[in-house]
Scaffold this motif. Structure first.
Motif, PDB file in Angstrom:
ATOM      1  N   ILE A  14       8.890  28.013  70.931  1.00  0.00           N
ATOM      2  CA  ILE A  14       7.497  27.617  71.167  1.00  0.00           C
ATOM      3  C   ILE A  14       6.621  28.388  70.185  1.00  0.00           C
ATOM      4  CG2 ILE A  14       5.605  27.506  72.837  1.00  0.00           C
ATOM      5  CD1 ILE A  14       8.066  25.713  73.520  1.00  0.00           C
ATOM      6  N   PRO A  15       5.957  27.680  69.281  1.00  0.00           N
ATOM      7  CA  PRO A  15       5.119  28.367  68.296  1.00  0.00           C
ATOM      8  C   PRO A  15       3.803  28.816  68.932  1.00  0.00           C
ATOM      9  CG  PRO A  15       4.854  26.008  68.057  1.00  0.00           C
ATOM     10  CD  PRO A  15       5.918  26.227  69.112  1.00  0.00           C
ATOM     11  N   LEU A  16       3.152  29.782  68.297  1.00  0.00           N
ATOM     12  CA  LEU A  16       1.799  30.140  68.683  1.00  0.00           C
ATOM     13  C   LEU A  16       0.855  29.374  67.769  1.00  0.00           C
ATOM     14  CD1 LEU A  16      -0.353  31.687  70.221  1.00  0.00           C
ATOM     15  CD2 LEU A  16      -0.051  33.583  68.596  1.00  0.00           C
ATOM     16  N   LEU A  17       0.199  28.380  68.325  1.00  0.00           N
ATOM     17  CA  LEU A  17      -0.831  27.634  67.606  1.00  0.00           C
ATOM     18  C   LEU A  17      -2.166  28.028  68.221  1.00  0.00           C
ATOM     19  CD1 LEU A  17       0.854  24.101  67.503  1.00  0.00           C
ATOM     20  CD2 LEU A  17       0.873  25.875  65.737  1.00  0.00           C
ATOM     21  N   LEU A  18      -3.181  28.141  67.385  1.00  0.00           N
ATOM     22  CA  LEU A  18      -4.493  28.591  67.847  1.00  0.00           C
ATOM     23  C   LEU A  18      -5.512  27.469  67.742  1.00  0.00           C
ATOM     24  CD1 LEU A  18      -4.264  32.053  66.124  1.00  0.00           C
ATOM     25  CD2 LEU A  18      -4.075  31.593  68.579  1.00  0.00           C
ATOM     26  N   SER A  45       0.402  20.772  72.400  1.00  0.00           N
ATOM     27  CA  SER A  45       0.989  20.668  71.067  1.00  0.00           C
ATOM     28  C   SER A  45       2.081  21.718  70.866  1.00  0.00           C
ATOM     29  CB  SER A  45      -0.107  20.839  70.004  1.00  0.00           C
ATOM     30  OG  SER A  45       0.434  20.842  68.711  1.00  0.00           O
ATOM     31  N   MET A  46       1.841  22.949  71.325  1.00  0.00           N
ATOM     32  CA  MET A  46       2.867  23.995  71.199  1.00  0.00           C
ATOM     33  C   MET A  46       4.154  23.580  71.901  1.00  0.00           C
ATOM     34  SD  MET A  46       1.032  27.679  71.664  1.00  0.00           S
ATOM     35  CE  MET A  46      -0.511  27.405  72.504  1.00  0.00           C
ATOM     36  N   THR A  58       0.034  17.664  66.119  1.00  0.00           N
ATOM     37  CA  THR A  58      -0.851  18.807  65.932  1.00  0.00           C
ATOM     38  C   THR A  58      -1.814  18.898  67.110  1.00  0.00           C
ATOM     39  OG1 THR A  58      -2.558  17.534  64.792  1.00  0.00           O
ATOM     40  CG2 THR A  58      -0.793  18.484  63.421  1.00  0.00           C
ATOM     41  N   PRO A  59      -2.459  20.039  67.296  1.00  0.00           N
ATOM     42  CA  PRO A  59      -3.469  20.116  68.352  1.00  0.00           C
ATOM     43  C   PRO A  59      -4.528  19.026  68.229  1.00  0.00           C
ATOM     44  CG  PRO A  59      -2.877  22.307  67.679  1.00  0.00           C
ATOM     45  CD  PRO A  59      -2.181  21.371  66.719  1.00  0.00           C
ATOM     46  N   PHE A 129      -6.031  26.968  79.359  1.00  0.00           N
ATOM     47  CA  PHE A 129      -4.604  26.646  79.410  1.00  0.00           C
ATOM     48  C   PHE A 129      -3.842  27.630  78.541  1.00  0.00           C
ATOM     49  CE2 PHE A 129      -6.565  22.528  80.352  1.00  0.00           C
ATOM     50  CZ  PHE A 129      -5.821  22.107  81.445  1.00  0.00           C
ATOM     51  N   ILE A 130      -2.711  28.120  79.058  1.00  0.00           N
ATOM     52  CA  ILE A 130      -1.802  28.966  78.304  1.00  0.00           C
ATOM     53  C   ILE A 130      -0.396  28.410  78.464  1.00  0.00           C
ATOM     54  CG2 ILE A 130      -3.222  31.049  78.511  1.00  0.00           C
ATOM     55  CD1 ILE A 130      -1.229  32.006  80.709  1.00  0.00           C
ATOM     56  N   VAL A 131       0.510  28.874  77.619  1.00  0.00           N
ATOM     57  CA  VAL A 131       1.907  28.451  77.686  1.00  0.00           C
ATOM     58  C   VAL A 131       2.774  29.671  77.985  1.00  0.00           C
ATOM     59  CG1 VAL A 131       3.844  27.404  76.431  1.00  0.00           C
ATOM     60  CG2 VAL A 131       1.500  26.622  75.984  1.00  0.00           C
ATOM     61  N   LEU A 132       3.670  29.525  78.962  1.00  0.00           N
ATOM     62  CA  LEU A 132       4.707  30.527  79.181  1.00  0.00           C
ATOM     63  C   LEU A 132       5.918  30.037  78.407  1.00  0.00           C
ATOM     64  CD1 LEU A 132       4.323  31.195  83.019  1.00  0.00           C
ATOM     65  CD2 LEU A 132       3.133  32.277  81.087  1.00  0.00           C
ATOM     66  N   SER A 133       6.387  30.869  77.460  1.00  0.00           N
ATOM     67  CA  SER A 133       7.418  30.394  76.543  1.00  0.00           C
ATOM     68  C   SER A 133       8.794  30.999  76.786  1.00  0.00           C
ATOM     69  CB  SER A 133       6.997  30.678  75.104  1.00  0.00           C
ATOM     70  OG  SER A 133       6.799  32.065  74.903  1.00  0.00           O
ATOM     71  N   GLY A 134       8.880  32.041  77.599  1.00  0.00           N
ATOM     72  CA  GLY A 134      10.166  32.666  77.856  1.00  0.00           C
ATOM     73  C   GLY A 134      10.023  33.907  78.698  1.00  0.00           C
ATOM     74  N   LEU A 135      11.149  34.587  78.876  1.00  0.00           N
ATOM     75  CA  LEU A 135      11.210  35.830  79.637  1.00  0.00           C
ATOM     76  C   LEU A 135      11.810  36.923  78.762  1.00  0.00           C
ATOM     77  CD1 LEU A 135      12.671  34.454  82.967  1.00  0.00           C
ATOM     78  CD2 LEU A 135      10.399  35.432  82.686  1.00  0.00           C
ATOM     79  N   GLU A 136      11.296  38.116  78.928  1.00  0.00           N
ATOM     80  CA  GLU A 136      11.845  39.269  78.223  1.00  0.00           C
ATOM     81  C   GLU A 136      11.666  40.489  79.119  1.00  0.00           C
ATOM     82  OE1 GLU A 136      10.810  41.848  74.274  1.00  0.00           O
ATOM     83  OE2 GLU A 136      10.576  39.670  74.126  1.00  0.00           O
ATOM     84  N   ASP A 137      12.757  41.145  79.427  1.00  0.00           N
ATOM     85  CA  ASP A 137      12.724  42.323  80.292  1.00  0.00           C
ATOM     86  C   ASP A 137      12.033  42.039  81.627  1.00  0.00           C
ATOM     87  OD1 ASP A 137      14.014  43.845  78.306  1.00  0.00           O
ATOM     88  OD2 ASP A 137      12.098  44.344  77.362  1.00  0.00           O
ATOM     89  N   GLY A 138      12.255  40.837  82.168  1.00  0.00           N
ATOM     90  CA  GLY A 138      11.687  40.465  83.457  1.00  0.00           C
ATOM     91  C   GLY A 138      10.214  40.114  83.416  1.00  0.00           C
TER      92      GLY A 138
END
Length: 173
Positions: A14-18, A45-46, A58-59, A129-138
């Motif tokens: 998941i890219p960070l698009l602004l 879009s992300m 694109t956004p 709106f935000i995107v949760l893209s994964g988990l790291e260290d819980g």
């Protein structure tokens, strides 16, 4: 034609698009510029780029579609309907999730990024709106279409839960 985003589009990431990116930030979306109003289309879009690996959604392309389909509400912003139904136009499907740490973690573990509608708190004073893209260290990895700083740190469930107003997990349609 708005530029494609090939360097950000990589299937499985998941890219960070602004929303304020100069490629589309000054373009009109609803009653203002993408830089101010474009968090919903940018978040979607992300997710589309990350799931499909394609760079044409694109956004701004998502924003144009949202406006054409009535997913932008003047004075309010992007309708939740863009998340629940609008993604199918771009090859992704959404399912609404309950606010549950284990459900969210399971979706991410299955490769399903999550778009969150959030209220006042760390990300906004009104709605965003935000995107949760994964988990790291819980903790949850966030892709915030408005700020790099909130995207560069990991977030624990308890901090996010009090701000989340709705959740959608995405997969390929």
């Amino acid at each position: 034609m708005w530029p494609i985003i090939p360097r950000e589009a990589e299937r499985g990431t998941i890219p960070l698009l602004l929303q304020w990116d100069p490629r589309w930030g000054c373009a009109q979306y609803g009653d203002g510029p993408m830089a101010l109003n474009g968090c919903g289309p940018t978040a979607l879009s992300m997710v589309i780029c990350g799931l499909t690996g394609g760079g044409t959604a694109t956004p701004y392309a998502v924003a144009q579609y949202a406006q054409e389909m009535g997913y932008y509400v003047d004075g309010v912003g992007t309708s939740w309907e863009l998340m629940s139904a609008g993604g199918t136009h771009f090859g992704v499907a959404a399912r609404e999730l309950p606010l549950s740490q284990s459900v969210m973690e399971n979706a991410l573990a299955a490769g399903e990024p999550i778009i969150c509608s959030v209220g006042p708190g760390d990300f906004t004073t009104s709605g965003h709106f935000i995107v949760l893209s994964g988990l790291e260290d819980g903790k949850f990895q966030v892709r915030d279409p408005n700020r790099r700083s909130t995207s560069e740190k990991l977030w624990d469930y308890d901090t996010l839960a009090g701000q989340i107003t709705n959740l959608w997990a995405f997969s390929l349609a």
